[in-house]
Enzyme design. Structure first.
Site, mmCIF file in Angstrom:
data_model
loop_
_atom_site.group_PDB
_atom_site.id
_atom_site.type_symbol
_atom_site.label_atom_id
_atom_site.label_comp_id
_atom_site.label_asym_id
_atom_site.label_seq_id
_atom_site.Cartn_x
_atom_site.Cartn_y
_atom_site.Cartn_z
ATOM 1 N N GLY A 71 55.961 54.509 103.954
ATOM 2 C CA GLY A 71 54.873 55.485 103.978
ATOM 3 C C GLY A 71 55.102 56.605 104.980
ATOM 4 N N GLN A 179 47.249 53.181 101.961
ATOM 5 C CA GLN A 179 46.248 52.128 102.173
ATOM 6 C C GLN A 179 45.364 51.949 100.937
ATOM 7 O OE1 GLN A 179 45.427 49.079 104.133
ATOM 8 N NE2 GLN A 179 46.379 50.559 105.491
ATOM 9 N N SER A 199 53.686 52.843 99.965
ATOM 10 C CA SER A 199 54.492 51.941 100.781
ATOM 11 C C SER A 199 54.362 50.526 100.228
ATOM 12 C CB SER A 199 54.007 51.974 102.233
ATOM 13 O OG SER A 199 54.765 51.089 103.013
ATOM 14 N N ALA A 200 55.474 49.777 100.247
ATOM 15 C CA ALA A 200 55.460 48.447 99.628
ATOM 16 C C ALA A 200 54.752 47.386 100.470
ATOM 17 C CB ALA A 200 56.897 48.000 99.339
ATOM 18 N N HIS A 201 54.894 47.493 101.804
ATOM 19 C CA HIS A 201 54.456 46.342 102.614
ATOM 20 C C HIS A 201 52.950 46.208 102.766
ATOM 21 C CE1 HIS A 201 53.525 48.073 106.685
ATOM 22 N NE2 HIS A 201 54.245 49.063 106.237
ATOM 23 N N THR A 237 72.353 55.417 100.679
ATOM 24 C CA THR A 237 72.520 54.350 99.688
ATOM 25 C C THR A 237 71.187 53.643 99.471
ATOM 26 O OG1 THR A 237 74.792 54.048 100.385
ATOM 27 C CG2 THR A 237 73.792 52.226 99.165
ATOM 28 N N CYS A 325 50.242 51.032 114.602
ATOM 29 C CA CYS A 325 51.179 51.839 115.396
ATOM 30 C C CYS A 325 50.551 52.295 116.696
ATOM 31 C CB CYS A 325 51.673 53.022 114.585
ATOM 32 S SG CYS A 325 50.393 53.880 113.698
HETATM 33 C C1 LIG Z 1 50.708 51.874 106.906
HETATM 34 C C2 LIG Z 1 50.343 53.285 106.603
HETATM 35 C C3 LIG Z 1 51.308 54.314 106.622
HETATM 36 C C4 LIG Z 1 52.728 54.070 107.056
HETATM 37 O O1 LIG Z 1 53.463 53.356 106.118
HETATM 38 P P1 LIG Z 1 54.813 52.611 106.598
HETATM 39 O O2 LIG Z 1 55.425 52.128 105.333
HETATM 40 O O3 LIG Z 1 54.390 51.521 107.512
HETATM 41 O O4 LIG Z 1 55.664 53.639 107.280
HETATM 42 C C5 LIG Z 1 50.908 55.578 106.288
HETATM 43 N N1 LIG Z 1 49.636 55.844 105.939
HETATM 44 C C6 LIG Z 1 48.681 54.905 105.904
HETATM 45 C C7 LIG Z 1 47.287 55.258 105.490
HETATM 46 C C8 LIG Z 1 49.006 53.591 106.248
HETATM 47 O O5 LIG Z 1 48.049 52.654 106.229
#
Ligand SMILES: *Cc1c(COP(=O)(O)O)cnc(C)c1O
Length: 390
Positions: A71, A179, A199-201, A237, A325
């Site tokens: 993300g 989110q 973002s995947a996680h 890559t 963060c």
């Molecule tokens: C977690 C998050 C991000 C950052 O994504 P990462 O994959 O952890 O770098 C950006 N924006 C929002 C709203 C998030 O919750």
């Protein structure tokens, strides 16, 4: 000790199905997808499948999805790449004051390069004022970036109304949907966004992989230069196992999100009603109903949030003071401050974010622990007005 994880907005556990596909990829399909031989082609086929799965979840085309490291990179790229590609048209960008730091810091970088940034205020529920947005768009405005849903308080923006106004003015629209993903149907064609970060996680996929959707025909400068990967737009890559995991996580999410969201909302609402019954002087932040189902941002008046977080952690309960963060710093949440929440209240606020693996029994344990800890901290708090001094 039983541990309870209520920090799913920071990250989620990789699901077993995702892990299985990733492990198979690591051990069997190790080729470089950009190689010309069969090993490369096999890996390339997995990437194609994953790209389709990701595109599917947001109703995009395969060619509009660019894999990134997550993300943060997607947000950096969208803001900086769209700004630089459209520099000839103007130098003004509009965002909100409650964005993720990866958007805010990218904007700050652009300010140093001569761009002008407007940071829109929000109301006390965290909603961007659309009339104000309209008022701020001028001849030099090239990009508006407003997040789909906030990661600290969960407030969901009126995205469709925003994108309509932005496009009527001929300006590009980017949204950070990291989110929001998995919480409601995100359809890039219906929402009419030009770029969207994922973002995947946050959806039970692996860390370190994400994507940027860029609408066909929209020009964007590279953020990362290098090889011809990702149609020449993002060098490096490809992280094939990560991409495979992300694709699988998207597929599972698409199948289950309606049922999952019901569960999250049930757990969250149960939690909130229980603490409202058990603990006096609390405030739930964010919008009353336009809010992600799994997030509860709660202010415990007369309590130091940091101390409460510590006591919970000692009891095996994981919550958060705000965005992950920022955890570890003593900086108060920029989101809550932008919502005009008084600083003492900001300092007393914790975020509980629920996941599909949580149970009602866990919530009961957490409520009990919270009641005990809050009482303890209030009994020694110099802030509590009712405390008699001698
Ligand atoms: C977690 C998050 C991000 C950052 O994504 P990462 O994959 O952890 O770098 C950006 N924006 C929002 C709203 C998030 O919750």
């Amino acid at each position: 000790m039983q541990r309870i994880y209520l920090d799913n907005a920071a990250t989620t556990k990789v699901s077993n199905e995702v892990l299985t596909e990733m492990l198979e990829t690591y051990s069997e399909t190790f080729g470089n997808p950009n190689s010309q031989h069969s090993f490369g082609r096999e890996a390339g086929a997995l990437v194609d499948l994953a790209r389709d799965r990701v595109a599917n979840t947001i109703n995009a085309e395969r060619g509009e999805i660019y894999f990134t490291s997550g993300g943060t990179e997607s947000n950096n790229w969208a803001i900086i790449g769209l700004a630089l590609a459209n520099r000839a048209k103007g130098n003004h960008i509009i965002t909100s004051s409650i964005e993720h730091h990866s958007v805010l810091e990218a904007c700050k970088r652009l300010e140093k390069l001569g761009f002008e940034i407007t940071y829109l205020p929000v109301d006390k529920t965290g909603l961007v004022d659309i009339a104000r947005l309209l008022h701020c768009i001028n001849q030099r405005t090239i990009l508006v970036s407003i997040m789909a849903a906030n990661n600290e308080v969960g407030t969901i923006q009126n995205l469709k109304a925003i994108s309509k106004i932005v496009h009527e003015k001929g300006v590009l629209f980017h949204t950070d949907a990291v989110q929001a993903m998995g919480n409601f149907r995100i359809d890039v064609k219906d929402l009419e966004v030009d770029a969207l970060s994922m973002s995947a996680h946050k959806i039970h996929g692996p860390k370190g992989i994400g994507a940027l959707y860029v609408k066909k025909g929209v020009k964007i400068d590279n953020l990362i230069v290098g090889g011809e990967q990702e149609r020449g737009k993002r060098g490096g890559t490809l992280n094939v196992p990560g991409i495979v995991g992300f694709g699988k996580a998207c597929e599972i999410m698409q199948q289950n999100y309606i049922v999952d969201c019901k569960k999250l909302k049930y757990l969250r609402d149960y939690f909130v009603s229980q603490i409202e019954n058990e603990i006096p002087h609390i405030t739930v932040q964010g919008h009353a109903h336009q809010r992600l189902p799994g997030i509860a941002s709660v202010s415990f008046n007369f309590v130091d949030g940091e101390a409460l977080l510590c006591l919970l952690d000692m009891a095996g309960i994981a919550a958060s003071k705000g965005a992950a963060c920022q955890a570890g710093t003593t900086e108060p949440s920029h989101v809550l401050l932008a919502m005009n929440i008084p600083i003492e209240e900001v300092q007393s606020t914790l975020r509980f974010s629920f996941g599909i693996n949580n149970t009602k029994e866990e919530i009961d344990i957490v409520v009990k622990e919270l009641k005990k800890d809050v009482e303890k901290l209030r009994s020694i708090s110099p802030l509590k007005p009712s405390r008699k001094r001698d």
